[in-house]
Each structure stands twice: as C-alpha cells, then as structure tokens.
Enzyme design. Structure first.
Site, PDB file in Angstrom:
ATOM      1  N   LYS A 189      83.542  88.877  68.925  1.00  0.00           N
ATOM      2  CA  LYS A 189      84.539  89.907  69.254  1.00  0.00           C
ATOM      3  C   LYS A 189      85.548  89.348  70.263  1.00  0.00           C
ATOM      4  O   LYS A 189      86.752  89.558  70.128  1.00  0.00           O
ATOM      5  CB  LYS A 189      83.842  91.161  69.815  1.00  0.00           C
ATOM      6  N   GLN A 193      77.703  97.611  73.899  1.00  0.00           N
ATOM      7  CA  GLN A 193      77.093  96.811  72.827  1.00  0.00           C
ATOM      8  C   GLN A 193      75.655  97.288  72.589  1.00  0.00           C
ATOM      9  O   GLN A 193      74.822  97.279  73.492  1.00  0.00           O
ATOM     10  CB  GLN A 193      77.104  95.320  73.221  1.00  0.00           C
ATOM     11  N   ASP A 196      84.457 102.184  69.664  1.00  0.00           N
ATOM     12  CA  ASP A 196      83.376 102.087  68.687  1.00  0.00           C
ATOM     13  C   ASP A 196      83.241 103.397  67.895  1.00  0.00           C
ATOM     14  O   ASP A 196      82.446 103.480  66.959  1.00  0.00           O
ATOM     15  CB  ASP A 196      82.055 101.787  69.417  1.00  0.00           C
TER      16      ASP A 196
END
Ligand code: NAD
Length: 299
Positions: A56, A100, A123
């Site tokens: 990422k 995460q 997200d």
C-alpha cells in the site's frame, strides 16, 4: 478458454488517472505543498499484514499520496490505539485512516473502526459508510468489493438480471459485495459455511465470486460453462519444489484456476486479479477523501 480479468492492468490505469487528478487538484488549489495523506494504523506483527502495508505504501508513492505507518506493538492497549486514531482524526495532513486488519484478538476491532472519522474511513468499514452503501448513497466504499465491481465493469460483464453467487459473508468482502451486486440489478445469493449443497448453488450461478478463504474450494465440477468467476481468496503456498526452496512460495486463490479457466467465460487470476484492485480502490478513496477535505481556493 476464459478471458482474464486483469487486475494489474486496470489498477495501473487507475493509478495513472489518480496521479493526474492529484496534479490537477493541487494546481487548482494553487498550492503544491498539501498532497493527500494516508496513515495506516498497524497493531502487532502479523506477517501477511506487513506485506500488505508495504504494498500500500509503495502504491501511494507511485501516485503522489504521502503515506505513514503507525505501528503499535501487539501488547498495545485499546486506549493507546484509540488515542492514535483520535489524533489522526484531528490531523489536517491526514485524509485517510486505515486500521490494518487483523488486529490482535485482545483488542476490540469494532470499537477501533468506529473511532475513525467517517470522512477519513478509506477502508469503508465505518458503520456510517456501510449504512450509506446499504441505502445506495454516496460514500467511501469497502475497497475489495469496490475493486471487484470495477473489474466486472471494465470486463464488460452485464450484471442486470444475472444470477450471482457470492461465497462468503464477511463485513470486509461478502456482505458489501452482495449489496453492490444487488444495486447493479443482479439476483444475488450469498453462501457461507452453513450453506447446504454449495456445489448446486455454484452450478446455477452465471457470476461466481468466491471469498471463503478456503484454497481450491471451487473446482471444475462446481461451475457451469460460460460462468464469470472472480476469485477473492489469497493464500500463500509454501515452496513445493526443491528449486523453490528459499523463496516465499506461490500464491493461490479459492478457485482451482487451471481446472476452471477452460470452462469460464471470464476469470480473475491469483495473483494479479482482485488484489491489485483492492489497493487501487484504497488510493482512490484516499484521493476522494482528500478532495473533500481540501479547501480549493482559485489560483
Ligand atoms: P472471513 O474469514 O472473514 O470470511 C470467510 C467467509 O467465508 C465466511 O462468511 C464463511 O462463512 C465463509 N466460508 C468459509 N468456508 C466456507 C465454505 N467451505 N463454504 C462456504 N462458505 C465458507 O474472510 P474474508 O476476510 O472475507 O476473506 C476471504 C478471503 O479473501 C481470504 O482468503 C482473504 O485472504 C481474501 N481477501 C483477499 C483480498 C484481496 O485484496 N485479494 C481482500 C480481502 C480478503
């Protein structure tokens, strides 16, 4: 032989388009020192997470997003991680926050996701953004399902009236994807670990999305000829051959690719299918959040 739905190619196009969006937006704002910023909050040392976080960060660098990682030890308390998130919510150089997953089971992941400012929730996992998805309102969408939809769109797959089966009902993938496919007028069945006669459901599907996290779950005898297959699963297979020793092994999905490819009309490879599109959608969400947060003053 199936056409491949190439996630690497499409992700590269998205990146090119985002690069130019960022440059244009900065030029319009009359300011070159205020690029989009993404912060990944990582807790513990899950090895797969380490790889994803690195990928990422590299992708951010390619398009001009500034990325940072806040890495807490596995022993961090809920309060410590929450404080990081609260600080980022108030940090004007941070436009996207990503917690995460997975995080250690000692922590409450739902509470952490809830703490993220919904306008920075790149997200798409905050309940407000999931609710917006459900109502079909604009908002930040979950990256993996959005990536699957982009691949289907780019592949010219007609969804209106299509019989779609999604295997897996996680909040991360299966559930939001089921909603997105319904909104595209597919007739959707969502299967899960309690579904009976899964093979029969699969054989009826014209579009099959597999997100079960079970390597090789779907083989040739589970699919109908002409099916469109999207394989979300990703698994690292340890080195099998002597010449592979010392390497990280290979990646495979939830679908037996070599067996299903000759039957399908379209199929995503693993790697190179859904994975790169998940990252592309994260970049896209970050740029979207940045554009909303940045006050554009005429140059
Ligand atoms: P998860 O474990 O949270 O959910 C798995 C779902 O599959 C559950 O709903 C479960 O009921 C269902 N399931 C499990 N076994 C089944 C079976 N035998 N038959 C039918 N249903 C079954 O996993 P997740 O987070 O949704 O991820 C699924 C897979 O996708 C994993 O392999 C994960 O690594 C991968 N993934 C890939 C990407 C990507 O970018 N490519 C992103 C997210 C997840």
């Amino acid at each position: 032989m199936a056409k491949r739905l190439d996630g690497r190619l499409l992700a590269a196009r998205h990146e090119a388009s985002l690069r130019s969006t960022i440059a244009q937006h900065l030029a319009t704002a009359g300011c070159t020192s205020y690029p989009p910023g993404l912060v990944v909050v990582r807790v513990g040392d899950d090895p797969a997470s380490g790889v994803y976080v690195r990928k990422k960060a590299q992708a951010c660098g390619r398009v001009g997003i500034e990325s940072r990682i806040i890495h807490h030890p596995a022993t961090a308390s809920q309060q410590e991680v929450l404080e990081s998130i609260h600080q980022l919510n108030g940090d004007s150089s941070c436009h996207g926050i990503l917690v995460q997953l997975p995080i250690p089971p000692t922590l409450n992941a739902c509470q952490l996701l809830l703490a993220v400012d919904p306008s920075k929730d790149v997200d798409g996992l905050h309940p407000l953004n999931l609710g917006r998805l459900m109502r079909g309102e604009p908002g930040l969408r979950s990256c993996t399902p959005a990536g699957v939809m982009a691949l289907l769109d780019h592949g010219g797959i007609a969804l209106d009236g299509t019989r779609a089966l999604v295997i897996g009902r996680s909040i991360l993938v299966g559930q939001p994807l089921g909603i997105m496919l319904q909104q595209a007028n597919a007739t959707v069945t969502v299967a899960h670990s309690h579904t009976r006669n899964l093979a029969d459901h699969c054989r009826q599907a014209e579009l099959l999305v597999v997100a079960a996290g079970k390597p090789g779950l779907v083989g040739a005898d589970w699919v109908r000829p002409g099916v469109v297959v999207v394989d979300v699963g990703i698994h690292r297979v340890p080195p099998q051959q002597p010449q592979q020793q010392g390497t990280q092994g290979t990646l495979r999905g939830d679908v037996c690719f070599s067996a299903v490819e000759p039957l399908a009309s379209h199929i995503t490879p693993v790697p190179g299918g859904v994975g790169p599109m998940t990252v592309a959608m994260l970049l896209s969400n970050t740029v979207q959040a940045w554009q909303r947060h940045t006050t554009v003053t005429p140059a």
